[in-house]
Enzyme design. Sequence first.
Site: not given
Lengths: 421, 299
Positions: A145, A233
């Site tokens: 991530y 993101e």
Amino acid sequence: DSEMLGRAASRIAASQHRAQIITQLRQLNLQEYQSKGILDKNGCSVQKFVTATSLQEAEEKLKDFNVYEYVVKAQILAGGRGKGRFIGGRKDLGGVHISYKPEEALSATKEMIGRRLVTKQTPKEGVLVEKVMIAEGVTIKRETYLAVLMCRETNGPVVVASPAGGVDIEHTAEVSPELIFKEPINIREGMTDKQARRIARNLQFKGDLEEKAAVEIRRLYELFLKVDATQVEINPFVETDDGRVFCVDAKMNFDDNAAFRQREIFEMEDTSDKDPREVAANKLNLNYIGMDGNIACMVNGAGLAMATMDAIKLNGGEPANFLDVGGSVSDEQIMKAFEIITQDANVKCVLVNVFCGILNCATFARGAIAAFKNATIPVVVRLEGTNVDEGRRLLRESGLSVITADGLDDAAAKAVAAAAK
Amino acid sequence: DVSRSASSLYDQTRSNMKVNKKTRVLIQGITGKQGTFHGKQMLDYGTTVVGGVSPGKAGSTHLGVPVFRDVKEARRETGADASVIYVPAPFAAAAIHEAIDAELPLVVCITEGVPQLDMVRVKARLLEQNKTRLVGPNCPGLIRPEECKMGITPGHIHKKGSIGIVSRSGTLTYEATLCVGIGGDPFNGTDFVDCLTVFLNDPETKGIILIGEIGGSAEEEAAAFLRDHNKGASAKPVVSFIAGLTAPPGRRMGHAGAIISGGKGGAEGKIQALKDAGVVVTTSPAHLGATIFEAVKNK
């Protein structure tokens, strides 16, 4: 420190949860193919892809697009596409389809375009799929991530990274906060090589991959600044079996205040998923958010608008919307604003709460009188501030049957009473 | 580390917010529409406006005061020690940088819509120096009733008194009746703690009103500050209103900084934090005046 991480992670998580909320965000939302297009243009690694809005277009494009694995993805703003299902579609087909033959990719494309996809994050009636992305599949070895966002606490960009990718970051923050790494970047120095490599190592990229990942991370940071993003993101940020690094999914949020210098990006906005009232309001530079109640609000100033909604609830009513007309609203805007907020058949009463500072009460009163002329529901007006006596006089002598109120609480109480009749 | 809490240099500029009749004010963007309208209002109020800045119109006169090319020149020629910025969003940050270059003690930026990245860069500079204090952007400014108005608050609603008011919202401030609008942006020059410090140290301030809203953690930080610094016999009564109890999550309610996300930044948490710090939190901004009046009376 972990509290700060939690906050940063939570804010990131909000972008994934955003579609869960029935009312759409006012922020610019891009489709996956648009976000990936931006990444690609700026040197970040994304899987090769084409897009299509029809079977024919897909057939055409696949002629020059030969890959080992085809990943067909419905292009809607909401998440949860893989587990979603199409209304009137095959029971075994979700919004993401993987195959090794172009014919199967085309068949999936045909099934998706023109149907409505229902996922955990869409309203019950789903969202119409008008476009699909067909991407080159890559064999994912590891999912991580990676996000860059503006952080109030550190007064600048912060990179949030976790080797636990492909899952809800908020969940990771709860169960394994030690797997979340935060790297604040000094805006005047930018990201240093040392920082980029540290982030790559925190993401458990080893050997050659550490440098590859570091390059990618630096490019994402530069992109973040270049497009005036408030958040970029990448989840998952992937390591493939053949030693490559990819941004497999991307969600980007942009600073509305920077629209004047990011025209290309803001023009990409797809408003079809949005509340049409919000789209109309945005065109007029009005700040509007639709809600569920029956008392429509028109207020100047965001803080006062929020307080007005609070006051309505305190008095037992429910606001139908948030609307900040700002400090220099024109007659046309007042008229259009009134139209927008009363479009909703649910609305039983309009509450106008205007405390003039920059705005002049007389000016506002004139615009309001023109706008409320044809009102078929009660209108409660509370006017205060610059030139208030003149404004009130104009309202009184207009012959309009508006209910005047003295003060915020009085206005809210009267609006609730009028809506209940 | 440029985090807010690490900067004691910038903190030294807090007292620059205490303006009065003697404060000599410049207007950046004086020849524009907003600059002209509000400049006139400021002059009518009695603020000591000594000049303006408008690069294209340097050498001329506007609203009866000389116009200069930049803040450095204006300061040199007029001895100005403060300025209000009415410059459009694309150029507002540059105007702030100009004021910092000139080491102007106080700058108030009214402009709404300044890009966050621009403000992050401004703030990074601010935190490394101790000459210039910024209030805003996206705020109505500050006013010391009957002495000095730096911004757009309707002057007639404020009377000289002993209550210090600090608010993120402009029009909500008017409801409440030194008043400092710190603005609604996430990256700004002055926060609650800055203003509370000034109010707690000011002998003329007997009570404090703090108006907040959803998003961020400025109110929680204020509560923690009050717990540590506003106690004992010398504690001053603080009354507060927090807007947005009914705001739905995930939405940005107008102000760039007002967003609840992932369960953080909501009104309930702020209200509780403030109550725990001994602050009286009202359910309506209209009650702030009466509540603080009672509290100060009963001290």
